[in-house]
Write a protein that holds these residues in place. Structure first.
Motif, PDB file in Angstrom:
ATOM      1  N   LEU A 389       0.816  -1.213   0.000  1.00  0.00           N
ATOM      2  CA  LEU A 389       0.000   0.000   0.000  1.00  0.00           C
ATOM      3  C   LEU A 389       0.845   1.256   0.000  1.00  0.00           C
ATOM      4  O   LEU A 389       0.304   2.360  -0.115  1.00  0.00           O
ATOM      5  N   VAL A 390       2.146   1.117   0.159  1.00  0.00           N
ATOM      6  CA  VAL A 390       3.058   2.266   0.127  1.00  0.00           C
ATOM      7  C   VAL A 390       4.119   2.018  -0.943  1.00  0.00           C
ATOM      8  O   VAL A 390       4.413   0.865  -1.299  1.00  0.00           O
ATOM      9  N   LYS A 391       4.671   3.094  -1.450  1.00  0.00           N
ATOM     10  CA  LYS A 391       5.702   3.010  -2.497  1.00  0.00           C
ATOM     11  C   LYS A 391       7.076   3.051  -1.838  1.00  0.00           C
ATOM     12  O   LYS A 391       7.690   4.115  -1.686  1.00  0.00           O
ATOM     13  N   TRP A 392       7.574   1.860  -1.444  1.00  0.00           N
ATOM     14  CA  TRP A 392       8.872   1.813  -0.782  1.00  0.00           C
ATOM     15  C   TRP A 392       9.990   2.275  -1.710  1.00  0.00           C
ATOM     16  O   TRP A 392      11.022   2.788  -1.239  1.00  0.00           O
ATOM     17  N   ALA A 393       9.762   2.113  -2.997  1.00  0.00           N
ATOM     18  CA  ALA A 393      10.807   2.538  -3.934  1.00  0.00           C
ATOM     19  C   ALA A 393      11.001   4.047  -3.922  1.00  0.00           C
ATOM     20  O   ALA A 393      12.069   4.550  -4.330  1.00  0.00           O
ATOM     21  N   GLU A 394      10.007   4.808  -3.460  1.00  0.00           N
ATOM     22  CA  GLU A 394      10.096   6.263  -3.411  1.00  0.00           C
ATOM     23  C   GLU A 394      10.306   6.766  -1.985  1.00  0.00           C
ATOM     24  O   GLU A 394      10.001   7.913  -1.662  1.00  0.00           O
ATOM     25  N   LEU A 395      10.847   5.897  -1.129  1.00  0.00           N
ATOM     26  CA  LEU A 395      11.126   6.280   0.264  1.00  0.00           C
ATOM     27  C   LEU A 395      12.156   7.403   0.307  1.00  0.00           C
ATOM     28  O   LEU A 395      13.205   7.348  -0.366  1.00  0.00           O
ATOM     29  N   ASN A 396      11.869   8.411   1.111  1.00  0.00           N
ATOM     30  CA  ASN A 396      12.789   9.539   1.304  1.00  0.00           C
ATOM     31  C   ASN A 396      13.283   9.513   2.747  1.00  0.00           C
ATOM     32  O   ASN A 396      12.604   9.993   3.650  1.00  0.00           O
ATOM     33  N   ASP A 397      14.457   8.884   2.953  1.00  0.00           N
ATOM     34  CA  ASP A 397      15.023   8.727   4.294  1.00  0.00           C
ATOM     35  C   ASP A 397      16.471   9.194   4.264  1.00  0.00           C
ATOM     36  O   ASP A 397      17.353   8.500   3.758  1.00  0.00           O
ATOM     37  N   LYS A 398      16.720  10.357   4.823  1.00  0.00           N
ATOM     38  CA  LYS A 398      18.077  10.911   4.817  1.00  0.00           C
ATOM     39  C   LYS A 398      19.022  10.097   5.690  1.00  0.00           C
ATOM     40  O   LYS A 398      20.245  10.116   5.466  1.00  0.00           O
ATOM     41  N   ALA A 399      18.472   9.380   6.681  1.00  0.00           N
ATOM     42  CA  ALA A 399      19.333   8.573   7.548  1.00  0.00           C
ATOM     43  C   ALA A 399      19.700   7.237   6.912  1.00  0.00           C
ATOM     44  O   ALA A 399      20.555   6.510   7.443  1.00  0.00           O
ATOM     45  N   ALA A 400      19.027   6.910   5.777  1.00  0.00           N
ATOM     46  CA  ALA A 400      19.352   5.698   5.024  1.00  0.00           C
ATOM     47  C   ALA A 400      19.238   4.441   5.880  1.00  0.00           C
ATOM     48  O   ALA A 400      20.193   3.647   5.991  1.00  0.00           O
ATOM     49  N   GLY A 401      18.056   4.245   6.488  1.00  0.00           N
ATOM     50  CA  GLY A 401      17.835   3.038   7.272  1.00  0.00           C
ATOM     51  C   GLY A 401      17.747   1.803   6.397  1.00  0.00           C
ATOM     52  O   GLY A 401      17.634   1.883   5.164  1.00  0.00           O
ATOM     53  N   THR A 402      17.779   0.653   7.020  1.00  0.00           N
ATOM     54  CA  THR A 402      17.735  -0.620   6.316  1.00  0.00           C
ATOM     55  C   THR A 402      16.287  -1.089   6.189  1.00  0.00           C
ATOM     56  O   THR A 402      15.569  -1.169   7.185  1.00  0.00           O
ATOM     57  N   LEU A 403      15.887  -1.413   4.935  1.00  0.00           N
ATOM     58  CA  LEU A 403      14.516  -1.849   4.678  1.00  0.00           C
ATOM     59  C   LEU A 403      14.484  -3.357   4.511  1.00  0.00           C
ATOM     60  O   LEU A 403      15.220  -3.924   3.697  1.00  0.00           O
ATOM     61  N   SER A 404      13.610  -4.008   5.273  1.00  0.00           N
ATOM     62  CA  SER A 404      13.419  -5.446   5.170  1.00  0.00           C
ATOM     63  C   SER A 404      11.924  -5.721   5.217  1.00  0.00           C
ATOM     64  O   SER A 404      11.310  -5.634   6.293  1.00  0.00           O
TER      65      SER A 404
END
Length: 513
Positions: A389-404
């Motif tokens: 339901l969310v566009k993870w490919a367009e995530l804007n995270d300046k801290a660059a967390g890890t996505l799993s």
């Protein structure tokens, strides 16, 4: 005395000189003639009576007296007959005041217990009561298990008594289980219908008894740790018991705790689609059981918290009817690490729209006096429907967390300050995540919901191993559905029947009538 015959001196009467009436004056004759003419003229000018019809004359006095006497004697006869029926022996004196109906049994009952009510009827009159029948109107909360005598087939609450002799009485008893909400008032009504001897009409005697449910045979107790820290595993036990000698069906159990308590698992499992509720089913007499819930308090929880449960039953409409409630107090100590998850500026449930940009913020602070070391922060964003339901490919995270999967995690590798958070230190993380632009094609769930929460894990405290994890209360974001409107044109006759055919507006090469 001399007479003319013997008196020679008296001359004899002359026959030629007869008596004549004296003449009236001429004026007198004229007045008399005028008076007679006046009388005849008045009679001639008077209106003539109509002799073509007869008019009834007024009743005579004798006739009126006769009619009056007839009316008087008729009324006297009616009063005599009424007195005969009223003062006649037997039915004339019957008023039904000596017919008694009493309902005997407890005025207060315990829900789930077996109770018995007896209807006692008495004929205190000196005449028999014929064709007597007794009807009991029982509350729906009373489940009848036995009656004495048995009821008439097809009439589950009516007894045909027949004749009740003078001075005789009888008894009808009903046994059943009263299963009702606490403080519920139930009415039991008895109606005795009868016809006294030599009477053509029926009489009724009605009695009502009110019964109050003051307690329940279902028992419940809650237990668990009395002092906890946010994030600590808490095991809550709900022990239930059927203290009656009767089986109780459709027993349900509910958890009753604050929003700050987050259940993770339970034995047995909860009812699908109904959070914090268990279907216990039928509890046999003296049966016992336990529901165990494992969870933790949110990182922001602090102070005394009421934790417990409720036990009841589901009625025929599947509505939960409370029978007993219990709780105990758990004191949540102030945690060292206080964290929060904020969506679009709020930490509460909220609506979102397709195409919205979701703005998340993560805050944390060390409120203790010891250093918190090797801290990790993880945001869970779980969808309710199949697919993302969310566009993870367009995530804007300046801290660059890890996505799993649907979990975004930050450790000391991405944020060096998480290696050691000193007393009083705090920080904030921000990231943006777009929501999908439109409903998913073929999705089974018509409701689009995102459930988000934050987990903060502390590995050590001042060098001592802790491995403590604290969660925030889950936050629900529900997507608002879009509304699509369309319009069409039709031609109708006076009876609202469509008479036109073809596309509107007309299209090239296609007929429109």
């Amino acid at each position: 005395m001399p007479t003319p015959e013997n008196n020679p001196q008296t001359p004899a009467p002359d026959a030629s000189k007869a008596w004549k009436a004296p003449q009236m004056p001429a004026s007198y004759e004229q007045d008399l003639d005028k008076g007679l003419h006046g009388i005849y003229d008045a009679e001639r000018d008077a209106p003539k009576e109509d002799m073509s019809r007869l008019e009834q004359a007024d009743h005579s006095t004798a006739k009126r007296v006769l009619v009056g006497m007839m009316a008087f004697f008729a009324m006297l006869a009616a009063v005599s007959w009424a007195g005969f029926f009223f003062f006649a022996p037997g039915k004339a004196r019957f008023e039904g005041d000596k017919v008694k109906v009493d309902i005997e049994g407890p005025a207060q009952v315990k829900s789930g217990d077996l109770v018995t009510y007896a209807v006692h009827y008495t004929n205190g009159h000196d005449i028999a009561l014929g064709t007597a029948s007794l009807e009991l109107r029982l509350p729906k909360e009373l489940r009848v298990t036995k009656t004495d005598p048995a009821v008439v087939e097809g009439s589950p609450s009516t007894w045909q008594i027949g004749s009740i002799a003078p001075g005789k009485d009888g008894l009808v008893s009903v046994e059943g289980v009263a299963l009702a909400p606490l403080a519920k008032d139930m009415d039991i009504q008895a109606i005795l219908t009868y016809r006294p001897a030599d009477f053509n009409s029926e009489f009724q005697k009605v009695t009502t008894r009110t019964v109050t449910v003051t307690d329940s045979a279902l028992e419940l107790a809650a237990s668990g740790p009395t002092k906890v820290l946010p994030g600590d595993k808490v095991v809550l036990k709900l022990d239930y018991h059927n203290a009656s000698a009767q089986a109780i069906e459709n027993v349900h159990l509910r958890g009753a705790w604050p929003d700050a308590f987050i259940p993770e698992s339970s034995v047995p499992k909860m009812i699908d689609g109904i959070p914090n509720e268990w279907n216990v089913g039928t509890l046999k007499p003296d049966a016992k059981g336990t529901v165990t819930v494992t969870g933790s308090f949110a990182s922001a929880a602090e102070g005394a918290q009421d934790v417990g449960g409720q036990i009841g039953y589901a009625d025929k409409d599947a509505v939960f009817q409370l029978q007993r409630e219990t709780k105990y107090v758990a004191t949540v100590l102030k945690g060292d690490l206080v964290s929060a998850l904020i969506l679009n500026g709020k930490a509460t449930d909220q609506p979102i729209r397709f195409g919205d940009k979701l703005r998340y913020s993560v805050t944390y602070k060390n409120t203790g006096t010891a250093s918190l070391e090797d801290v990790s922060l993880a945001v869970h964003i779980e969808p309710s429907a199949q697919g993302k339901l969310v566009k993870w490919a367009e995530l804007n995270d300046k801290a660059a967390g890890t996505l799993s999967g649907n979990v975004l995690t930050w450790t000391k590798k991405q944020i060096p300050s998480l290696a050691k958070i000193g007393a009083g230190e705090e920080g904030t993380l921000n990231f943006d995540l777009p929501f999908i632009d439109a409903p998913l094609p073929g999705a089974k769930d018509p409701v689009y919901v995102l459930t988000s929460w934050l987990e903060a894990h502390v590995t050590t405290i001042d060098g001592d191993k802790a491995d403590r994890t604290a969660k925030t209360q889950p936050m629900v974001a529900k997507a608002l559905s879009d509304t699509a409107l369309s319009s069409t044109a039709r031609y109708f006759d006076q009876d609202n029947v469509p008479v036109g055919t073809g596309p509107l507006p007309p299209e090239t090469g296609k007929p429109t009538t």
